[in-house]
Design a protein around this motif. Structure first.
Motif, mmCIF file in Angstrom:
data_model
loop_
_atom_site.group_PDB
_atom_site.id
_atom_site.type_symbol
_atom_site.label_atom_id
_atom_site.label_comp_id
_atom_site.label_asym_id
_atom_site.label_seq_id
_atom_site.Cartn_x
_atom_site.Cartn_y
_atom_site.Cartn_z
ATOM 1 N N TYR A 20 44.795 47.443 34.748
ATOM 2 C CA TYR A 20 44.062 48.145 33.704
ATOM 3 C C TYR A 20 44.789 49.449 33.412
ATOM 4 N N ILE A 26 44.563 46.241 24.334
ATOM 5 C CA ILE A 26 43.179 45.753 24.378
ATOM 6 C C ILE A 26 43.126 44.365 25.017
ATOM 7 N N VAL A 27 44.091 43.510 24.686
ATOM 8 C CA VAL A 27 44.095 42.152 25.239
ATOM 9 C C VAL A 27 44.302 42.195 26.751
ATOM 10 N N ASN A 29 43.789 44.681 28.859
ATOM 11 C CA ASN A 29 42.636 45.301 29.518
ATOM 12 C C ASN A 29 41.438 44.357 29.518
ATOM 13 N N SER A 30 41.230 43.609 28.451
ATOM 14 C CA SER A 30 40.149 42.612 28.406
ATOM 15 C C SER A 30 40.392 41.518 29.433
ATOM 16 N N TYR A 31 41.638 41.105 29.568
ATOM 17 C CA TYR A 31 42.013 40.087 30.557
ATOM 18 C C TYR A 31 41.718 40.596 31.971
ATOM 19 N N TRP A 33 39.475 42.894 32.910
ATOM 20 C CA TRP A 33 38.038 42.961 33.154
ATOM 21 C C TRP A 33 37.408 41.580 33.223
ATOM 22 N N ALA A 34 37.895 40.633 32.439
ATOM 23 C CA ALA A 34 37.365 39.266 32.486
ATOM 24 C C ALA A 34 37.614 38.647 33.858
#
Length: 97
Positions: A20, A26-27, A29-31, A33-34
């Motif tokens: 992170y 954004i992609v 960081n989303s990955y 957190w997912a």
């Protein structure tokens, strides 16, 4: 991502995990957190662990991020040791080292 199995827990090598970055992609960081949200253990600087109960969700998530075109195969494919049988739930997103 290099992985191995121990007692029906999928363990992802800490060196292969997404990181992170505040203000980062954004992609990515989303990955991060997912993956973190479905891990049963995700300590900072440690290997992450995934219970068998989430393997189908993990597989679907890896496929979705891979198909998006924003992340490479090395970031979305699970690499098992050559002598390991890949579980059915993870075959679509796995290979051997």
């Amino acid at each position: 991502m290099k992985v191995h199995l121990k007692d029906n827990i999928l363990i992802v090598n800490s060196e292969d995990l997404p990181s992170y970055k505040k203000g980062g992609s954004i992609v990515r960081n989303s990955y991060f957190w997912a993956l973190k949200s479905i891990a049963c253990y995700s300590g900072k600087g440690c290997d992450w662990e995934f219970d068998r109960e989430v393997w189908i969700a993990l597989s679907r998530m890896l496929l979705a991020f891979n198909q998006s075109g924003y992340l490479g195969g090395s970031e979305t494919v699970l690499e098992f040791p050559a002598d390991t049988q890949i579980p059915e739930e993870l075959r679509s997103v796995s290979t051997w080292q």
